[in-house]
Write a protein that holds these residues in place. Structure first.
Motif, mmCIF file in Angstrom:
data_model
loop_
_atom_site.group_PDB
_atom_site.id
_atom_site.type_symbol
_atom_site.label_atom_id
_atom_site.label_comp_id
_atom_site.label_asym_id
_atom_site.label_seq_id
_atom_site.Cartn_x
_atom_site.Cartn_y
_atom_site.Cartn_z
ATOM 1 N N GLY A 138 0.782 -1.241 0.000
ATOM 2 C CA GLY A 138 0.000 0.000 0.000
ATOM 3 C C GLY A 138 0.799 1.269 0.000
ATOM 4 O O GLY A 138 0.687 2.098 -0.889
ATOM 5 N N GLY A 139 1.631 1.463 1.017
ATOM 6 C CA GLY A 139 2.378 2.710 1.139
ATOM 7 C C GLY A 139 2.595 3.074 2.592
ATOM 8 O O GLY A 139 2.449 2.247 3.496
ATOM 9 N N SER A 190 0.269 6.918 -0.478
ATOM 10 C CA SER A 190 0.149 5.675 -1.227
ATOM 11 C C SER A 190 1.274 5.555 -2.249
ATOM 12 O O SER A 190 1.737 6.558 -2.806
ATOM 13 C CB SER A 190 -1.201 5.612 -1.945
ATOM 14 O OG SER A 190 -2.278 5.659 -1.019
ATOM 15 N N ASN A 191 1.697 4.327 -2.476
ATOM 16 C CA ASN A 191 2.682 4.083 -3.521
ATOM 17 C C ASN A 191 2.089 4.406 -4.896
ATOM 18 O O ASN A 191 0.886 4.230 -5.123
ATOM 19 C CB ASN A 191 3.131 2.616 -3.495
ATOM 20 C CG ASN A 191 3.893 2.274 -2.229
ATOM 21 O OD1 ASN A 191 4.615 3.096 -1.686
ATOM 22 N ND2 ASN A 191 3.733 1.044 -1.764
ATOM 23 N N ASP A 217 6.773 -2.500 -0.758
ATOM 24 C CA ASP A 217 5.646 -3.316 -1.213
ATOM 25 C C ASP A 217 6.169 -4.350 -2.207
ATOM 26 O O ASP A 217 6.333 -4.067 -3.398
ATOM 27 C CB ASP A 217 4.599 -2.408 -1.859
ATOM 28 C CG ASP A 217 3.311 -3.127 -2.181
ATOM 29 O OD1 ASP A 217 3.348 -4.360 -2.353
ATOM 30 O OD2 ASP A 217 2.263 -2.463 -2.267
#
Length: 267
Positions: free
Chosen positions: A156-157, A162-163, A174
């Motif tokens: 996710g991040g 967030s990625n 991740d």
């Protein structure tokens, strides 16, 4: 002769037995709830201390071979996180992935590179930290052995970030998303990555061995809080009981005084 009796009755506190029963039941339920939560936190405290002891033993243990494909399904935080492992293989010729990091050396990046093992599995290796603005060396060529700590996937991040694989912007390690972005075969990529240990002979960046192992342990504080609230409900219950007895005693006194007051006196 009846008027004084009526006047005195108007000064008697109203009877509310139903309200008192409901209040007592609420206190009993609250006491049981707070006590249950306190016991649960004590159990969590024992679990957390056992986990810390196990992780500490893993970190300082002799490196063992990293889990192979047939053991991937059984990997979880309880049995594998921070396991001291070793792998042997060759780094693949794919771009290094930089994930945002904040360490004791300041802000910068973790550098992740995929290592293909002799058995064909692929493991992402966090080769270490490089500060923002510094130049880092690429992964070594040829067959290498890497020792470090097994870490679980961070999907996710980061917190509120967030990625963005399409922009090659990463806030967490991740594994699945990085493998997909780099075109690695998903069925051969391990569901974990390895934080490489510090190589004392290496010069410059990246710098390995910077894993911070820490666990939040506030269970004792939480347990004391719940038990304190349970104690307060007992105090409230005792106050209710004492107040009820005083009220009844006061009623009896008023009733006795009224009866005597209504008795006519002879002269």
């Amino acid at each position: 002769m009846t008027a004084p009796h009526a006047d005195r009755d108007t000064h008697l506190p109203p009877k509310r037995p139903v309200l008192r029963v409901v209040f007592a039941a609420a206190l009993a339920i609250a006491f049981l709830g707070f006590t249950t939560l306190g016991v649960w936190q004590v159990q969590r405290l024992a679990w957390k201390r056992d986990l810390v002891a196990r992780v500490d033993a893993r970190i300082h243990a002799v490196p063992v071979p990293a889990p192979t494909r047939d053991a991937w399904a059984g990997i979880d935080a309880d049995n594998s996180e921070y396991l001291h492992v070793r792998v042997v293989g060759r780094f693949l010729d794919v771009p290094t992935t930089r994930t945002q990091a904040v360490t004791a050396l300041g802000g910068g990046w973790w550098l992740l590179s995929p290592l293909q093992l002799d058995g064909g599995e692929i493991v992402l290796v966090n080769r270490g930290f490089v500060p923002t603005g510094e130049t880092a060396a690429g992964p070594p060529t040829g067959r290498v052995q890497v020792t470090g700590l097994l870490r679980l996937d961070e999907p996710g991040g980061g917190f509120l970030r967030s990625n963005a694989p399409g922009e090659d912007r990463w806030h967490s390690r991740d594994v699945q998303a990085i493998a997909e972005a780099r075109g690695l075969p998903a069925d051969r990529v391990a569901p974990y990555f390895i934080d490489a240990g510090r190589d004392s002979a290496a010069q410059g960046w990246p710098r390995g061995g910077m894993t911070v192992v820490s666990f939040r342990d506030h269970h004792l504080q939480y347990a004391l809080t719940w038990f304190a609230l349970a104690l307060l409900t007992l105090v409230a219950g005792a106050w209710l009981f004492v107040s009820e007895r005083r009220l009844r005693h006061h009623r009896r006194q008023l009733s006795t005084g009224t009866d005597h007051g209504d008795t006519p006196r002879r002269r």
